[in-house]
Design a protein around this motif. Structure first.
Motif, PDB file in Angstrom:
ATOM      1  N   GLY A  23      34.637  41.072  53.406  1.00 32.60           N
ATOM      2  CA  GLY A  23      33.106  42.049  54.374  1.00 32.60           C
ATOM      3  C   GLY A  23      32.304  41.813  53.354  1.00 32.60           C
ATOM      4  O   GLY A  23      30.906  42.055  54.134  1.00 32.60           O
ATOM      5  N   LEU A  24      32.417  41.436  51.946  1.00 29.22           N
ATOM      6  CA  LEU A  24      30.824  40.963  51.676  1.00 29.22           C
ATOM      7  C   LEU A  24      30.006  39.318  52.005  1.00 29.22           C
ATOM      8  O   LEU A  24      28.790  39.309  52.981  1.00 29.22           O
ATOM      9  N   ARG A  25      30.750  39.086  52.160  1.00 26.13           N
ATOM     10  CA  ARG A  25      30.680  37.648  53.165  1.00 26.13           C
ATOM     11  C   ARG A  25      30.272  37.910  54.566  1.00 26.13           C
ATOM     12  O   ARG A  25      29.359  37.337  54.750  1.00 26.13           O
ATOM     13  N   LYS A  26      30.980  38.476  55.420  1.00 25.73           N
ATOM     14  CA  LYS A  26      30.129  38.908  56.327  1.00 25.73           C
ATOM     15  C   LYS A  26      28.066  40.061  56.066  1.00 25.73           C
ATOM     16  O   LYS A  26      27.696  39.550  57.191  1.00 25.73           O
ATOM     17  N   ASN A  27      28.168  40.697  55.713  1.00 22.55           N
ATOM     18  CA  ASN A  27      27.053  41.150  55.736  1.00 22.55           C
ATOM     19  C   ASN A  27      26.307  39.841  54.879  1.00 22.55           C
ATOM     20  O   ASN A  27      25.273  40.146  55.149  1.00 22.55           O
ATOM     21  N   TYR A  28      26.786  38.784  54.142  1.00 21.74           N
ATOM     22  CA  TYR A  28      25.807  37.904  53.513  1.00 21.74           C
ATOM     23  C   TYR A  28      25.078  36.369  54.860  1.00 21.74           C
ATOM     24  O   TYR A  28      23.967  36.554  55.328  1.00 21.74           O
ATOM     25  N   LEU A  29      25.756  37.306  55.736  1.00 22.89           N
ATOM     26  CA  LEU A  29      25.505  35.955  56.671  1.00 22.89           C
ATOM     27  C   LEU A  29      25.216  36.621  58.004  1.00 22.89           C
ATOM     28  O   LEU A  29      23.542  35.817  58.483  1.00 22.89           O
ATOM     29  N   GLN A  30      24.706  37.740  57.549  1.00 23.59           N
ATOM     30  CA  GLN A  30      24.336  38.917  58.441  1.00 23.59           C
ATOM     31  C   GLN A  30      22.831  38.504  58.307  1.00 23.59           C
ATOM     32  O   GLN A  30      21.986  38.463  58.662  1.00 23.59           O
ATOM     33  N   LEU A  31      22.442  38.715  56.805  1.00 21.15           N
ATOM     34  CA  LEU A  31      21.365  38.873  55.876  1.00 21.15           C
ATOM     35  C   LEU A  31      21.021  37.455  56.091  1.00 21.15           C
ATOM     36  O   LEU A  31      19.359  37.232  56.830  1.00 21.15           O
ATOM     37  N   SER A  32      21.140  36.850  55.675  1.00 17.71           N
ATOM     38  CA  SER A  32      21.027  35.324  55.945  1.00 17.71           C
ATOM     39  C   SER A  32      20.763  34.721  57.082  1.00 17.71           C
ATOM     40  O   SER A  32      19.253  33.605  57.105  1.00 17.71           O
ATOM     41  N   LYS A  33      21.493  35.024  57.646  1.00 19.29           N
ATOM     42  CA  LYS A  33      20.299  34.648  59.604  1.00 19.29           C
ATOM     43  C   LYS A  33      19.116  35.254  60.021  1.00 19.29           C
ATOM     44  O   LYS A  33      17.970  34.574  60.850  1.00 19.29           O
ATOM     45  N   LYS A  34      19.239  36.669  59.219  1.00 11.30           N
ATOM     46  CA  LYS A  34      17.785  36.594  59.679  1.00 11.30           C
ATOM     47  C   LYS A  34      16.610  37.239  59.029  1.00 11.30           C
ATOM     48  O   LYS A  34      15.706  36.270  59.921  1.00 11.30           O
ATOM     49  N   TYR A  35      16.857  36.506  57.528  1.00  9.00           N
ATOM     50  CA  TYR A  35      16.284  36.596  56.929  1.00  9.00           C
ATOM     51  C   TYR A  35      15.777  34.563  56.882  1.00  9.00           C
ATOM     52  O   TYR A  35      15.092  34.139  55.397  1.00  9.00           O
ATOM     53  N   HIS A  36      16.408  33.750  57.484  1.00  7.98           N
ATOM     54  CA  HIS A  36      16.171  32.048  56.764  1.00  7.98           C
ATOM     55  C   HIS A  36      14.822  31.932  57.010  1.00  7.98           C
ATOM     56  O   HIS A  36      14.112  32.686  57.692  1.00  7.98           O
ATOM     57  N   PRO A  37      14.168  31.094  56.234  1.00  4.45           N
ATOM     58  CA  PRO A  37      12.856  30.981  56.430  1.00  4.45           C
ATOM     59  C   PRO A  37      12.648  30.045  58.040  1.00  4.45           C
ATOM     60  O   PRO A  37      11.088  29.761  58.107  1.00  4.45           O
ATOM     61  N   ASP A  38      13.156  29.623  58.310  1.00  3.99           N
ATOM     62  CA  ASP A  38      12.949  29.042  59.691  1.00  3.99           C
ATOM     63  C   ASP A  38      12.744  30.025  60.857  1.00  3.99           C
ATOM     64  O   ASP A  38      13.019  29.758  61.727  1.00  3.99           O
ATOM     65  N   THR A  39      13.277  31.387  60.848  1.00  3.27           N
ATOM     66  CA  THR A  39      13.135  32.392  61.731  1.00  3.27           C
ATOM     67  C   THR A  39      12.173  33.466  61.860  1.00  3.27           C
ATOM     68  O   THR A  39      11.541  32.880  60.748  1.00  3.27           O
ATOM     69  N   LEU A  40      11.149  33.865  62.516  1.00  2.00           N
ATOM     70  CA  LEU A  40       9.958  34.770  62.739  1.00  2.00           C
ATOM     71  C   LEU A  40       9.832  36.034  61.578  1.00  2.00           C
ATOM     72  O   LEU A  40       8.980  35.859  61.097  1.00  2.00           O
ATOM     73  N   GLU A  41      11.131  36.853  61.263  1.00  2.00           N
ATOM     74  CA  GLU A  41      10.765  37.412  60.156  1.00  2.00           C
ATOM     75  C   GLU A  41      11.988  36.997  58.900  1.00  2.00           C
ATOM     76  O   GLU A  41      11.866  37.425  58.144  1.00  2.00           O
ATOM     77  N   GLY A  42      11.580  34.964  58.893  1.00  2.00           N
ATOM     78  CA  GLY A  42      12.468  34.493  57.999  1.00  2.00           C
ATOM     79  C   GLY A  42      11.146  34.996  56.773  1.00  2.00           C
ATOM     80  O   GLY A  42      10.056  34.716  56.866  1.00  2.00           O
ATOM     81  N   SER A  43      11.660  34.493  55.410  1.00  2.00           N
ATOM     82  CA  SER A  43      11.157  34.363  53.975  1.00  2.00           C
ATOM     83  C   SER A  43      11.122  33.475  53.367  1.00  2.00           C
ATOM     84  O   SER A  43      12.579  34.578  53.038  1.00  2.00           O
ATOM     85  N   ASP A  44      10.938  32.862  52.171  1.00  2.00           N
ATOM     86  CA  ASP A  44      12.017  31.915  51.832  1.00  2.00           C
ATOM     87  C   ASP A  44      12.474  32.763  50.515  1.00  2.00           C
ATOM     88  O   ASP A  44      13.203  33.161  50.224  1.00  2.00           O
ATOM     89  N   GLU A  45      11.371  33.828  50.115  1.00  2.00           N
ATOM     90  CA  GLU A  45      11.517  34.781  48.717  1.00  2.00           C
ATOM     91  C   GLU A  45      12.722  35.230  49.558  1.00  2.00           C
ATOM     92  O   GLU A  45      14.040  36.013  48.251  1.00  2.00           O
ATOM     93  N   LYS A  46      12.677  36.049  50.034  1.00  2.00           N
ATOM     94  CA  LYS A  46      13.763  36.775  50.916  1.00  2.00           C
ATOM     95  C   LYS A  46      15.685  36.239  50.737  1.00  2.00           C
ATOM     96  O   LYS A  46      16.551  37.052  50.502  1.00  2.00           O
ATOM     97  N   PHE A  47      15.799  35.289  51.532  1.00  2.00           N
ATOM     98  CA  PHE A  47      16.378  34.732  51.885  1.00  2.00           C
ATOM     99  C   PHE A  47      17.376  34.047  50.411  1.00  2.00           C
ATOM    100  O   PHE A  47      18.244  34.366  49.882  1.00  2.00           O
ATOM    101  N   LYS A  48      16.268  33.890  49.197  1.00  2.00           N
ATOM    102  CA  LYS A  48      16.982  33.185  48.277  1.00  2.00           C
ATOM    103  C   LYS A  48      17.155  34.645  47.145  1.00  2.00           C
ATOM    104  O   LYS A  48      18.489  34.282  46.828  1.00  2.00           O
ATOM    105  N   GLU A  49      16.584  35.317  47.369  1.00  2.00           N
ATOM    106  CA  GLU A  49      17.419  36.550  46.512  1.00  2.00           C
ATOM    107  C   GLU A  49      19.001  37.398  47.018  1.00  2.00           C
ATOM    108  O   GLU A  49      19.828  37.401  46.519  1.00  2.00           O
ATOM    109  N   ILE A  50      19.017  37.352  48.738  1.00  2.00           N
ATOM    110  CA  ILE A  50      19.959  37.199  49.175  1.00  2.00           C
ATOM    111  C   ILE A  50      21.363  36.324  48.809  1.00  2.00           C
ATOM    112  O   ILE A  50      22.397  36.698  48.426  1.00  2.00           O
TER     113      ILE A  50
END
Length: 88
Positions: A23-50
């Motif tokens: 379940g932890l991995r599932k949460n991580y994958l969802q958030l990492s896809k959402k905040y990946h720096p190459d996406t519109l919502e992406g952020s280097d800081e948020k991706f690193k924090e995740i």
């Protein structure tokens, strides 16, 4: 790791209840896809924090289920409660 770091990681990954490593991995994958720096919502800081939150919690749970409450954390990791007082 202290409880504040632990709680910040739990909040970062949006954990609300008991969770296993799958379940932890599932949460991580969802958030990492959402905040990946190459996406519109992406952020280097948020991706690193995740990533940091995931690695901290993955180390903590190691195939067990926990309630993510302070008392349980202190019961599992009593030696980490005073790590700031350790001499180097």
């Amino acid at each position: 790791m202290d409880y504040d770091d632990f709680q910040k990681a739990v909040d970062c990954l949006g954990i609300l209840t008991r969770l296993d490593q799958k379940g932890l991995r599932k949460n991580y994958l969802q958030l990492s896809k959402k905040y990946h720096p190459d996406t519109l919502e992406g952020s280097d800081e948020k991706f690193k924090e995740i990533n940091e939150a995931y690695n901290l919690l993955k180390t903590y749970i190691e195939n067990y289920k926990f309630s993510f409450e302070k008392e349980e954390f202190l019961g599992q990791y009593p030696s980490f409660t005073n790590y700031k007082n350790w001499s180097r």
